[in-house]
Write a protein that holds these residues in place. Structure first.
Motif, PDB file in Angstrom:
ATOM      1  N   THR A   1       0.801  -1.235   0.000  1.00  0.00           N
ATOM      2  CA  THR A   1       0.000   0.000   0.000  1.00  0.00           C
ATOM      3  C   THR A   1       0.834   1.286   0.000  1.00  0.00           C
ATOM      4  OG1 THR A   1      -0.220  -0.015   2.423  1.00  0.00           O
ATOM      5  CG2 THR A   1      -1.951  -1.126   1.145  1.00  0.00           C
ATOM      6  N   ILE A   2       2.152   1.160   0.063  1.00  0.00           N
ATOM      7  CA  ILE A   2       3.002   2.354   0.007  1.00  0.00           C
ATOM      8  C   ILE A   2       2.899   2.970  -1.381  1.00  0.00           C
ATOM      9  CG2 ILE A   2       5.366   3.234   0.110  1.00  0.00           C
ATOM     10  CD1 ILE A   2       6.002   0.989   2.065  1.00  0.00           C
ATOM     11  N   ARG A   3       2.704   4.289  -1.408  1.00  0.00           N
ATOM     12  CA  ARG A   3       2.641   5.013  -2.673  1.00  0.00           C
ATOM     13  C   ARG A   3       3.961   5.770  -2.864  1.00  0.00           C
ATOM     14  NH1 ARG A   3      -2.448   8.468  -2.245  1.00  0.00           N
ATOM     15  NH2 ARG A   3      -2.117   8.777  -4.461  1.00  0.00           N
ATOM     16  N   TYR A   4       4.421   5.824  -4.109  1.00  0.00           N
ATOM     17  CA  TYR A   4       5.725   6.409  -4.414  1.00  0.00           C
ATOM     18  C   TYR A   4       5.580   7.602  -5.335  1.00  0.00           C
ATOM     19  CZ  TYR A   4       7.335   1.948  -2.579  1.00  0.00           C
ATOM     20  OH  TYR A   4       7.568   0.858  -1.780  1.00  0.00           O
ATOM     21  N   PRO A   5       6.331   8.670  -5.151  1.00  0.00           N
ATOM     22  CA  PRO A   5       7.106   9.019  -3.960  1.00  0.00           C
ATOM     23  C   PRO A   5       6.189   9.615  -2.891  1.00  0.00           C
ATOM     24  CG  PRO A   5       7.363  10.746  -5.601  1.00  0.00           C
ATOM     25  CD  PRO A   5       6.482   9.678  -6.212  1.00  0.00           C
ATOM     26  N   SER A   6       6.510   9.322  -1.646  1.00  0.00           N
ATOM     27  CA  SER A   6       5.719   9.852  -0.534  1.00  0.00           C
ATOM     28  C   SER A   6       6.628  10.109   0.661  1.00  0.00           C
ATOM     29  CB  SER A   6       4.595   8.876  -0.165  1.00  0.00           C
ATOM     30  OG  SER A   6       5.114   7.645   0.286  1.00  0.00           O
ATOM     31  N   ALA A   7       6.046  10.750   1.675  1.00  0.00           N
ATOM     32  CA  ALA A   7       6.784  11.062   2.896  1.00  0.00           C
ATOM     33  C   ALA A   7       5.856  10.889   4.089  1.00  0.00           C
ATOM     34  CB  ALA A   7       7.313  12.493   2.847  1.00  0.00           C
TER      35      ALA A   7
ATOM     36  N   VAL B   1      11.596  11.992   8.882  1.00  0.00           N
ATOM     37  CA  VAL B   1      10.791  11.981   7.670  1.00  0.00           C
ATOM     38  C   VAL B   1      11.219  10.745   6.893  1.00  0.00           C
ATOM     39  CG1 VAL B   1      10.154  13.170   5.547  1.00  0.00           C
ATOM     40  CG2 VAL B   1      10.648  14.486   7.622  1.00  0.00           C
ATOM     41  N   VAL B   2      10.279   9.824   6.718  1.00  0.00           N
ATOM     42  CA  VAL B   2      10.558   8.606   5.956  1.00  0.00           C
ATOM     43  C   VAL B   2      10.101   8.855   4.520  1.00  0.00           C
ATOM     44  CG1 VAL B   2      10.090   6.140   5.700  1.00  0.00           C
ATOM     45  CG2 VAL B   2      10.283   7.149   7.994  1.00  0.00           C
ATOM     46  N   TRP B   3      11.069   8.828   3.611  1.00  0.00           N
ATOM     47  CA  TRP B   3      10.801   9.029   2.189  1.00  0.00           C
ATOM     48  C   TRP B   3      10.640   7.661   1.533  1.00  0.00           C
ATOM     49  CZ3 TRP B   3      10.202  14.069   1.535  1.00  0.00           C
ATOM     50  CH2 TRP B   3      10.950  14.952   2.307  1.00  0.00           C
ATOM     51  N   ALA B   4       9.522   7.446   0.884  1.00  0.00           N
ATOM     52  CA  ALA B   4       9.307   6.221   0.109  1.00  0.00           C
ATOM     53  C   ALA B   4       9.527   6.588  -1.352  1.00  0.00           C
ATOM     54  CB  ALA B   4       7.899   5.691   0.326  1.00  0.00           C
ATOM     55  N   VAL B   5      10.535   6.000  -1.957  1.00  0.00           N
ATOM     56  CA  VAL B   5      10.876   6.337  -3.341  1.00  0.00           C
ATOM     57  C   VAL B   5      11.042   5.071  -4.166  1.00  0.00           C
ATOM     58  CG1 VAL B   5      11.967   8.535  -2.738  1.00  0.00           C
ATOM     59  CG2 VAL B   5      13.348   6.475  -2.868  1.00  0.00           C
ATOM     60  N   ARG B   6      10.946   5.257  -5.446  1.00  0.00           N
ATOM     61  CA  ARG B   6      11.198   4.179  -6.404  1.00  0.00           C
ATOM     62  C   ARG B   6      12.346   4.686  -7.264  1.00  0.00           C
ATOM     63  NH1 ARG B   6       6.003   2.824  -8.613  1.00  0.00           N
ATOM     64  NH2 ARG B   6       5.795   1.274  -6.992  1.00  0.00           N
TER      65      ARG B   6
ATOM     66  N   GLY C   1      20.680  10.904   8.533  1.00  0.00           N
ATOM     67  CA  GLY C   1      19.903  10.218   7.510  1.00  0.00           C
ATOM     68  C   GLY C   1      20.393   8.793   7.368  1.00  0.00           C
ATOM     69  N   LYS C   2      19.466   7.899   6.978  1.00  0.00           N
ATOM     70  CA  LYS C   2      19.859   6.488   6.848  1.00  0.00           C
ATOM     71  C   LYS C   2      18.853   5.716   6.014  1.00  0.00           C
ATOM     72  CE  LYS C   2      17.533   5.421  11.117  1.00  0.00           C
ATOM     73  NZ  LYS C   2      17.626   6.011  12.402  1.00  0.00           N
ATOM     74  N   LEU C   3      19.315   4.667   5.382  1.00  0.00           N
ATOM     75  CA  LEU C   3      18.468   3.728   4.663  1.00  0.00           C
ATOM     76  C   LEU C   3      17.733   2.882   5.694  1.00  0.00           C
ATOM     77  CD1 LEU C   3      17.782   2.574   1.812  1.00  0.00           C
ATOM     78  CD2 LEU C   3      19.587   0.892   2.232  1.00  0.00           C
ATOM     79  N   VAL C   4      16.404   2.774   5.574  1.00  0.00           N
ATOM     80  CA  VAL C   4      15.642   1.997   6.566  1.00  0.00           C
ATOM     81  C   VAL C   4      14.977   0.763   5.972  1.00  0.00           C
ATOM     82  CG1 VAL C   4      15.280   3.888   8.177  1.00  0.00           C
ATOM     83  CG2 VAL C   4      13.617   3.525   6.353  1.00  0.00           C
ATOM     84  N   SER C   5      15.151   0.528   4.671  1.00  0.00           N
ATOM     85  CA  SER C   5      14.676  -0.712   4.063  1.00  0.00           C
ATOM     86  C   SER C   5      15.644  -1.094   2.957  1.00  0.00           C
ATOM     87  CB  SER C   5      13.269  -0.544   3.479  1.00  0.00           C
ATOM     88  OG  SER C   5      13.330   0.171   2.253  1.00  0.00           O
TER      89      SER C   5
ATOM     90  N   TRP D   1      13.955   5.712   2.958  1.00  0.00           N
ATOM     91  CA  TRP D   1      15.075   6.448   3.522  1.00  0.00           C
ATOM     92  C   TRP D   1      14.521   7.362   4.598  1.00  0.00           C
ATOM     93  CZ3 TRP D   1      20.348   6.584   2.656  1.00  0.00           C
ATOM     94  CH2 TRP D   1      21.038   7.627   3.270  1.00  0.00           C
ATOM     95  N   GLN D   2      15.224   7.489   5.717  1.00  0.00           N
ATOM     96  CA  GLN D   2      14.772   8.364   6.801  1.00  0.00           C
ATOM     97  C   GLN D   2      15.782   9.464   7.064  1.00  0.00           C
ATOM     98  OE1 GLN D   2      13.250   6.470  10.358  1.00  0.00           O
ATOM     99  NE2 GLN D   2      14.066   8.104  11.643  1.00  0.00           N
ATOM    100  N   ASP D   3      15.302  10.714   6.999  1.00  0.00           N
ATOM    101  CA  ASP D   3      16.086  11.865   7.420  1.00  0.00           C
ATOM    102  C   ASP D   3      15.534  12.334   8.752  1.00  0.00           C
ATOM    103  OD1 ASP D   3      18.074  12.454   5.390  1.00  0.00           O
ATOM    104  OD2 ASP D   3      16.401  12.899   4.054  1.00  0.00           O
ATOM    105  N   ASP D   4      16.412  12.561   9.724  1.00  0.00           N
ATOM    106  CA  ASP D   4      16.004  13.037  11.046  1.00  0.00           C
ATOM    107  C   ASP D   4      16.328  14.520  11.190  1.00  0.00           C
ATOM    108  OD1 ASP D   4      15.291  10.438  11.533  1.00  0.00           O
ATOM    109  OD2 ASP D   4      16.892  10.034  12.960  1.00  0.00           O
ATOM    110  N   PHE D   5      15.444  15.203  11.911  1.00  0.00           N
ATOM    111  CA  PHE D   5      15.556  16.648  12.123  1.00  0.00           C
ATOM    112  C   PHE D   5      15.358  16.943  13.599  1.00  0.00           C
ATOM    113  CE2 PHE D   5      14.192  15.926   7.845  1.00  0.00           C
ATOM    114  CZ  PHE D   5      14.862  16.861   7.093  1.00  0.00           C
TER     115      PHE D   5
END
Length: 149
Positions: free
Chosen positions: A38-44, A74-79, A121-125, A135-139
């Protein structure tokens, strides 16, 4: 009273306006309901992570006044699938992160003393065969907390 508790809704709203090519901008609640299908790309998705309150700034009086360092991710879902046009719409991770960092660093949430600052920031999957990845960027942002005693 200023609660000094991070409200991620204004951050999500500002990100939706700043990055209209994202198909979805959600919060922790919507992120928790996602599955791989159900993840839609690109999303946050913006997720609160931690708060670190400082000591009371006043020796006397009937008020608790603290600076609070609030951290969110912020978790970025990208393709990220080889289209290197640098397009947010195509899901290129570099383009999405760059636009996202620029947008979020301009946001000053309610009760904040400053705008949001990136801290990590780091890869989370893993990256799957379709190039889908998270990918997750922390603030961090400094808030004010004022509580009458």
């Amino acid at each position: 009273m200023k609660a000094g508790i991070l409200d991620i809704a204004p951050i999500a709203a500002a990100l939706r306006i700043a990055m209209p090519d994202l198909v979805e901008v959600g919060t922790a609640g919507s992120f928790g309901a996602l599955t791989r299908e159900t993840i839609r790309y690109p999303s946050a998705h913006i997720i609160p992570l931690a708060e670190s309150p400082g000591p009371n700034r006043y020796e006397s009086g009937n008020i608790l006044s603290q600076r609070v360092a609030a951290r969110f991710g912020v978790v970025w879902a990208v393709r990220d699938i080889g289209d290197r046009k640098g397009s947010i719409a195509s899901g290129d991770i570099r383009a999405v992160r760059l636009a996202g960092l620029m947008a979020i660093c301009r946001i000053e949430p309610p009760d904040a003393e400053s705008a949001c600052e990136p801290v990590s920031g780091k890869l989370v999957s893993t990256v799957d065969r379709k190039g889908q990845m998270l990918w997750q960027d922390d603030f961090t942002v400094t808030l004010n907390r004022h509580i009458p005693l």
